[in-house]
Enzyme design. Structure first.
Site, mmCIF file in Angstrom:
data_model
loop_
_atom_site.group_PDB
_atom_site.id
_atom_site.type_symbol
_atom_site.label_atom_id
_atom_site.label_comp_id
_atom_site.label_asym_id
_atom_site.label_seq_id
_atom_site.Cartn_x
_atom_site.Cartn_y
_atom_site.Cartn_z
ATOM 1 N N GLU A 265 0.830 -1.210 0.000
ATOM 2 C CA GLU A 265 0.000 0.000 0.000
ATOM 3 C C GLU A 265 0.865 1.260 0.000
ATOM 4 O OE1 GLU A 265 -2.904 -0.486 -0.803
ATOM 5 O OE2 GLU A 265 -3.065 -2.616 -0.296
ATOM 6 N N HIS A 268 1.497 2.176 -3.558
ATOM 7 C CA HIS A 268 0.375 2.937 -4.124
ATOM 8 C C HIS A 268 0.435 4.395 -3.668
ATOM 9 C CE1 HIS A 268 -1.889 -0.200 -6.109
ATOM 10 N NE2 HIS A 268 -2.013 -0.930 -5.010
ATOM 11 N N GLU A 294 -0.677 -0.618 -9.879
ATOM 12 C CA GLU A 294 -0.289 -1.885 -9.272
ATOM 13 C C GLU A 294 1.183 -2.191 -9.514
ATOM 14 O OE1 GLU A 294 -1.445 -5.143 -6.831
ATOM 15 O OE2 GLU A 294 -2.323 -3.198 -7.312
#
Length: 500
Positions: A265, A268, A294
């Site tokens: 995460e 991201h 991704e």
């Protein structure tokens, strides 16, 4: 800057404000909202979604875009103004087809579906979620009907996440990489099994959390512009270029997954935080597509976070933190364990060699539902059958099978293929990065990630949505999405680990 461009930016900024406010409510729903607030939250999200849609698809915005397309007809397509008009026009042309009432209805349906999914997963009972998913599939077919017939009905959904990508393109890419991954998995299965038992004992949850925070900080996550919380399914949410939040979860049977979720995460989040500040409150902010997004999460989680160089730096501290669990476990043994290849039930915990199989399974099911050839009621049975076909294992219950992912409860059909595409892009970028930064491994061994993040910021992050996914990949690597670098990466890495 023209007066009309100023007017467009102001309106688009207001649309972004409404959508970001809805995003914040969605983040709260998955982190802190009490279950009893679901109905009210659905209404709130419906209102904000409807208002944003009405404002965005107004005739005034349409006229501004029409005039600005003429004004920028001969301009440099890479300029910020031309890119804003191009991206906003594409978004507008899609959004204007979708009635605000549909947006509101979808918000209510998916809010209820999310709560039902959480209950169903906790009880491992698909029947609790089934009527909600049936409604979502019904709305998905309705959504597709708003658009002109495509080469395949799934194209309409895929285009929302991966602009310009066709279902046939994805199938062709997957058909090319699947046999090579199957061959690798079969070769690994004949090798001596890796011992990872020490990863599945009791680890202190708070210490894992703190170690994950330490890693995210090293990566370059700016805590003045973000935070980390717990959620049933890890995710990253952004409400501004300067407000990006991540979540993770603790799994008692697989405790180190907390670390890799945080790394994932954070990847991201770094992408979102790296957008050009001039793109704030505009359609140009954020990642260009979910596959490219991704590529960033998988790069930081796997190509960095599961590398030997990474753990040469972090393992001494990690072993000291968890001395009881890792007593007598060498760096090499630990490295092999976190990269163990073994067919598994849960996608987010799947090893790199088998992960794409999970994605291909979901893509088949989604296409089946969109084509009307697969009924929602049959999903558990078909899911289990496909798990045997793809990975040779059968889920013992729905929670470990068809109910494990959150995406369908949010209406996100058309999404899953981007995960596998992101794996491929990550390896393409990695080869280019290592060519430009030949001492990258040495930097990682010293716990230094500034050069890597700086490269990504300059080559990718700063551009936001200015370029379409295939275009930015080609701009950086010299070719469009290509599976060859990923196959080379897997073959080399697991060849060394398993002596192939």
């Amino acid at each position: 800057m023209s007066e009309k461009l100023d007017q467009l930016k102001e309106t688009l900024g207001e649309v972004a404000d409404l959508r970001n406010a809805a995003g914040l409510l969605g983040w709260d729903q998955q982190t802190y909202m009490p279950p009893g607030g679901a109905e009210a939250r659905g209404n709130q999200l419906a209102t904000l979604g409807k208002l944003a849609q009405i404002k965005f698809i107004s005739p005034e915005v349409g006229k501004l875009l029409e005039d600005l397309r003429s004004e920028y007809a001969g301009a440099d397509p890479g300029s910020d103004g031309a890119a804003l008009v191009r991206v906003a026009s594409r978004d507008y042309d899609k959004a204007v087809r979708v009635p605000p009432e549909f947006v509101a209805e979808s918000a209510i349906v998916t809010t209820k579906a999310h709560e039902a999914w959480m209950e169903a997963r906790a009880k491992s009972d698909f029947s609790v979620f089934r009527p909600h998913l049936e409604k979502i599939v019904e709305l998905t077919h309705k959504y597709i009907s708003f658009f002109p017939p495509a080469e395949h009905p799934y194209d309409t959904l895929l285009d929302d996440y991966e602009a310009g990508m066709k279902t046939s393109d994805v199938k062709k890419i997957f058909d090319g990489v699947r046999p090579k991954q199957v061959e690798l998995i079969k070769a690994i299965s004949k090798s001596k099994a890796v011992d990872d038992s020490f990863l599945h004992v009791k680890y202190n949850q708070e210490k894992l959390w703190d170690f994950g925070v330490q890693i995210a900080t090293k990566f370059g996550f700016d805590w003045s512009k973000g935070r980390q919380d717990k959620a049933p399914h890890p995710f990253c949410a952004n409400f501004s270029i300067n407000d990006v939040r991540i979540t993770t979860r603790f799994e008692k049977d697989n405790p180190t997954a907390t670390l890799f979720s945080t790394m994932h995460e954070t990847g991201h989040a770094l992408y979102e935080l790296g957008s050009n500040q001039d793109f704030e409150r505009s359609p140009l902010a954020g990642g260009t597509s979910l596959a490219v997004h991704e590529s960033q999460s998988r790069m930081w989680e796997n190509l960095v976070g599961r590398s030997m160089a990474f753990w040469e730096y972090f393992y001494p501290t990690f072993k000291k933190t968890f001395s009881n669990q890792l007593d007598g476990v060498s760096l090499k043994k630990f490295y092999n364990a976190i990269n163990k290849v073994q067919p598994s039930l849960i996608r987010v915990n799947a090893d790199e060699a088998t992960y794409n199989m999970h994605i291909m399974l979901r893509l088949e099911l989604e296409i089946g539902m969109v084509e009307g050839k697969l009924a929602v009621k049959d999903l558990p049975e078909v899911w289990n059958t496909k798990m045997v076909e793809y990975l040779g294992i059968t889920p013992p219950n729905d929670a470990l099978g068809v109910l494990q992912d959150i995406h369908w409860s949010g209406g996100a059909l058309g999404y899953f293929s981007t995960y596998a595409l992101g794996n491929l892009i990550s390896a393409q970028l990695w080869e280019r990065i290592n060519a430009d930064l030949p001492d990258l491994d040495d930097q990682i061994r010293e716990g230094k990630f500034d050069a890597l993040l700086g490269w990504l910021r300059e080559k990718l992050h700063v551009h936001g949505r200015k370029y379409d996914p295939q275009d930015i990949v080609q701009k950086i690597t010299g070719s469009k999405i290509d599976s060859a670098p990923y196959v080379r990466y897997l073959t080399r890495k697991f060849g060394e680990i398993y002596g192939l």
